[in-house]
Write a protein that holds these residues in place. Structure first.
Motif, PDB file in Angstrom:
ATOM      1  N   GLN A 109      59.284  22.075  53.105  1.00  0.00           N
ATOM      2  CA  GLN A 109      59.045  23.349  53.770  1.00  0.00           C
ATOM      3  C   GLN A 109      57.984  24.131  52.998  1.00  0.00           C
ATOM      4  N   LEU A 110      57.011  24.651  53.735  1.00  0.00           N
ATOM      5  CA  LEU A 110      55.972  25.479  53.164  1.00  0.00           C
ATOM      6  C   LEU A 110      55.859  26.760  53.979  1.00  0.00           C
ATOM      7  N   VAL A 111      55.565  27.864  53.313  1.00  0.00           N
ATOM      8  CA  VAL A 111      55.259  29.105  54.015  1.00  0.00           C
ATOM      9  C   VAL A 111      53.966  29.660  53.434  1.00  0.00           C
ATOM     10  N   GLY A 112      53.184  30.277  54.289  1.00  0.00           N
ATOM     11  CA  GLY A 112      51.901  30.793  53.828  1.00  0.00           C
ATOM     12  C   GLY A 112      51.454  32.011  54.604  1.00  0.00           C
ATOM     13  N   GLY A 113      50.466  32.667  54.051  1.00  0.00           N
ATOM     14  CA  GLY A 113      49.838  33.798  54.710  1.00  0.00           C
ATOM     15  C   GLY A 113      48.338  33.661  54.615  1.00  0.00           C
ATOM     16  N   ARG A 114      47.654  33.953  55.702  1.00  0.00           N
ATOM     17  CA  ARG A 114      46.185  33.922  55.700  1.00  0.00           C
ATOM     18  C   ARG A 114      45.663  35.333  55.924  1.00  0.00           C
ATOM     19  N   PHE A 115      44.674  35.706  55.125  1.00  0.00           N
ATOM     20  CA  PHE A 115      44.091  37.039  55.198  1.00  0.00           C
ATOM     21  C   PHE A 115      42.579  36.918  55.343  1.00  0.00           C
ATOM     22  N   GLU A 116      42.047  37.653  56.284  1.00  0.00           N
ATOM     23  CA  GLU A 116      40.597  37.712  56.453  1.00  0.00           C
ATOM     24  C   GLU A 116      40.148  39.124  56.103  1.00  0.00           C
ATOM     25  N   PHE A 117      39.223  39.216  55.160  1.00  0.00           N
ATOM     26  CA  PHE A 117      38.776  40.512  54.673  1.00  0.00           C
ATOM     27  C   PHE A 117      37.409  40.864  55.233  1.00  0.00           C
ATOM     28  N   THR A 118      37.215  42.122  55.508  1.00  0.00           N
ATOM     29  CA  THR A 118      35.880  42.619  55.775  1.00  0.00           C
ATOM     30  C   THR A 118      35.273  43.025  54.436  1.00  0.00           C
ATOM     31  N   ALA A 119      34.011  43.315  54.453  1.00  0.00           N
ATOM     32  CA  ALA A 119      33.326  43.895  53.302  1.00  0.00           C
ATOM     33  C   ALA A 119      32.789  42.845  52.349  1.00  0.00           C
ATOM     34  N   VAL A 120      31.673  43.224  51.770  1.00  0.00           N
ATOM     35  CA  VAL A 120      30.977  42.381  50.809  1.00  0.00           C
ATOM     36  C   VAL A 120      31.800  42.132  49.548  1.00  0.00           C
ATOM     37  N   PRO A 121      32.657  43.074  49.066  1.00  0.00           N
ATOM     38  CA  PRO A 121      33.432  42.792  47.854  1.00  0.00           C
ATOM     39  C   PRO A 121      34.223  41.500  47.901  1.00  0.00           C
ATOM     40  N   ALA A 122      34.675  41.102  49.079  1.00  0.00           N
ATOM     41  CA  ALA A 122      35.389  39.832  49.183  1.00  0.00           C
ATOM     42  C   ALA A 122      34.502  38.670  48.764  1.00  0.00           C
ATOM     43  N   GLN A 123      33.228  38.737  49.086  1.00  0.00           N
ATOM     44  CA  GLN A 123      32.303  37.690  48.686  1.00  0.00           C
ATOM     45  C   GLN A 123      32.149  37.642  47.176  1.00  0.00           C
ATOM     46  N   VAL A 124      32.131  38.813  46.539  1.00  0.00           N
ATOM     47  CA  VAL A 124      32.023  38.872  45.080  1.00  0.00           C
ATOM     48  C   VAL A 124      33.200  38.169  44.432  1.00  0.00           C
ATOM     49  N   LEU A 125      34.398  38.438  44.933  1.00  0.00           N
ATOM     50  CA  LEU A 125      35.588  37.828  44.373  1.00  0.00           C
ATOM     51  C   LEU A 125      35.646  36.330  44.647  1.00  0.00           C
ATOM     52  N   LEU A 126      35.517  35.956  45.905  1.00  0.00           N
ATOM     53  CA  LEU A 126      35.811  34.588  46.307  1.00  0.00           C
ATOM     54  C   LEU A 126      34.718  33.610  45.923  1.00  0.00           C
ATOM     55  N   SER A 127      33.458  34.068  45.892  1.00  0.00           N
ATOM     56  CA  SER A 127      32.372  33.155  45.541  1.00  0.00           C
ATOM     57  C   SER A 127      32.434  32.724  44.087  1.00  0.00           C
ATOM     58  N   SER A 128      33.143  33.490  43.256  1.00  0.00           N
ATOM     59  CA  SER A 128      33.258  33.157  41.841  1.00  0.00           C
ATOM     60  C   SER A 128      34.481  32.290  41.537  1.00  0.00           C
ATOM     61  N   LEU A 129      35.296  32.019  42.549  1.00  0.00           N
ATOM     62  CA  LEU A 129      36.520  31.251  42.347  1.00  0.00           C
ATOM     63  C   LEU A 129      36.339  29.798  42.773  1.00  0.00           C
ATOM     64  N   PRO A 130      37.117  28.882  42.203  1.00  0.00           N
ATOM     65  CA  PRO A 130      37.148  27.524  42.753  1.00  0.00           C
ATOM     66  C   PRO A 130      37.742  27.544  44.148  1.00  0.00           C
ATOM     67  N   SER A 131      37.539  26.483  44.895  1.00  0.00           N
ATOM     68  CA  SER A 131      38.029  26.460  46.274  1.00  0.00           C
ATOM     69  C   SER A 131      39.552  26.439  46.348  1.00  0.00           C
ATOM     70  N   VAL A 132      40.210  25.941  45.298  1.00  0.00           N
ATOM     71  CA  VAL A 132      41.676  25.927  45.247  1.00  0.00           C
ATOM     72  C   VAL A 132      42.124  26.394  43.870  1.00  0.00           C
ATOM     73  N   VAL A 133      43.044  27.346  43.838  1.00  0.00           N
ATOM     74  CA  VAL A 133      43.692  27.755  42.596  1.00  0.00           C
ATOM     75  C   VAL A 133      45.167  27.400  42.726  1.00  0.00           C
ATOM     76  N   HIS A 134      45.639  26.513  41.836  1.00  0.00           N
ATOM     77  CA  HIS A 134      46.995  25.968  41.917  1.00  0.00           C
ATOM     78  C   HIS A 134      47.862  26.621  40.840  1.00  0.00           C
ATOM     79  N   LEU A 135      49.000  27.195  41.254  1.00  0.00           N
ATOM     80  CA  LEU A 135      49.961  27.799  40.329  1.00  0.00           C
ATOM     81  C   LEU A 135      51.223  26.953  40.331  1.00  0.00           C
ATOM     82  N   THR A 136      51.612  26.458  39.171  1.00  0.00           N
ATOM     83  CA  THR A 136      52.832  25.667  39.085  1.00  0.00           C
ATOM     84  C   THR A 136      54.049  26.571  39.230  1.00  0.00           C
ATOM     85  N   GLY A 137      55.143  25.995  39.702  1.00  0.00           N
ATOM     86  CA  GLY A 137      56.324  26.778  40.018  1.00  0.00           C
ATOM     87  C   GLY A 137      56.965  27.457  38.831  1.00  0.00           C
TER      88      GLY A 137
END
Length: 307
Positions: A109-137
């Motif tokens: 079972q998996l649950v998730g949420g998807r968020f779409e942001f307006t504004a250029v600041p989202a590009q600043v944040l997300l463009s600097s991140l890897p495509s997947v960030v994995h957090l262990t339980g």
């Protein structure tokens, strides 16, 4: 306000939904490219995650969480020998912003949420991140993320007054926890905005720029904040962050300006002067160089989108 909080405060959610996956037996599904970022936690069981453009699949165990930042196509597998099928055929829409996929039981079972942001600041944040960030339980951040996802889904289901504000705050909480994990992994390595925040010399200077964007900073003053020589600071800033200090200051000012042009009734001249520009024309030239359009055109376009 610290730089990460400052950028996050400019994010505005445009669209969001939740999704629950109940899966049993042998299975594999591929999911289409879609705008926005996606938080997911494994509530029960385990599976494999394969993201387009990533060479290695990631094993997800019960309690693990992950953030996908690019909206790329991806696939989930019970085991890697399965051939993935189209997930769209199996999703059911329980409500406008709530989806569920049932297939074969509830072994995983998996649950998730998807968020779409307006504004250029989202590009600043997300463009600097890897495509997947994995957090262990076992991580503290995964625990917070699971709690926030549960609250997010509950908000969608209960539909109480104030839901939009609560979901936006929950999205920010989830982002902060994931970004903290990412910052901890850098440890003086990498390049880009997050690398600058993680750099023990540059972080104080970046914080000063965010605290006082209207100040007429010089490289010498910022070097003093960082306890470095002017030349060493300028070189390190460019190598780590990717732009020169004064260019970084201009970009931060334009992010603040774009938010006010979109979300306030402030005049262009008042925005210009509040950000340290001596004339509206000087501000307009800087805005056009960074944002690729004049501030008045940007303001009208944003007003048209929200009308």
């Amino acid at each position: 306000m610290d730089p990460l909080s400052g950028v996050l405060s400019l994010l505005r959610i445009r669209n969001y939904h939740s999704a629950a996956l109940n899966l049993g037996g042998d299975w594999a599904f591929h999911f289409p490219e879609i705008a926005g970022i996606k938080f997911t936690t494994v509530v029960q069981g385990s599976c494999w995650l394969v993201v387009e453009g990533e060479q290695q699949p990631q094993r997800l165990q019960q309690g693990d969480c992950y953030l996908m930042t690019r909206g790329r196509r991806f696939a989930l597998y019970s085991d890697m020998s399965q051939v993935p099928i189209d997930s769209d055929r199996y999703f059911q829409r329980l409500a406008k912003d709530e989806l569920i996929l049932d297939y074969g039981g509830q072994d995983t079972q998996l649950v998730g949420g998807r968020f779409e942001f307006t504004a250029v600041p989202a590009q600043v944040l997300l463009s600097s991140l890897p495509s997947v960030v994995h957090l262990t339980g076992v991580s503290a951040q995964a625990s917070v993320l699971r709690w926030a996802l549960e609250r997010f889904i509950s908000e969608l289901q209960q539909r109480q007054p104030g839901r939009s504000l609560v979901t936006e705050h929950l999205a920010h909480i989830m982002l902060v926890e994931v970004l903290r994990v990412h910052l901890d992994t850098l440890d003086g390595e990498g390049t880009g905005w997050f690398a600058g925040l993680a750099d023990r010399y540059l972080s104080s200077a970046i914080g000063a720029l965010h605290d006082q964007p209207a100040r007429r900073w010089t490289v010498e003053e910022l070097a003093g904040v960082a306890n470095m020589s002017r030349s060493a600071f300028a070189q390190r800033f460019k190598n780590v962050v990717g732009v020169a200090p004064m260019e970084y200051l201009t970009r931060w000012r334009m992010l603040l300006a774009s938010d006010r042009l979109r979300n306030s009734a402030d005049s262009i001249s008042s925005i210009a002067f509040s950000l340290g520009y001596e004339s509206e024309s000087a501000f307009s030239n800087a805005f056009k160089r960074v944002m690729s359009e004049a501030p008045r055109h940007y303001q009208r376009a944003q007003q048209a989108c929200s009308a």
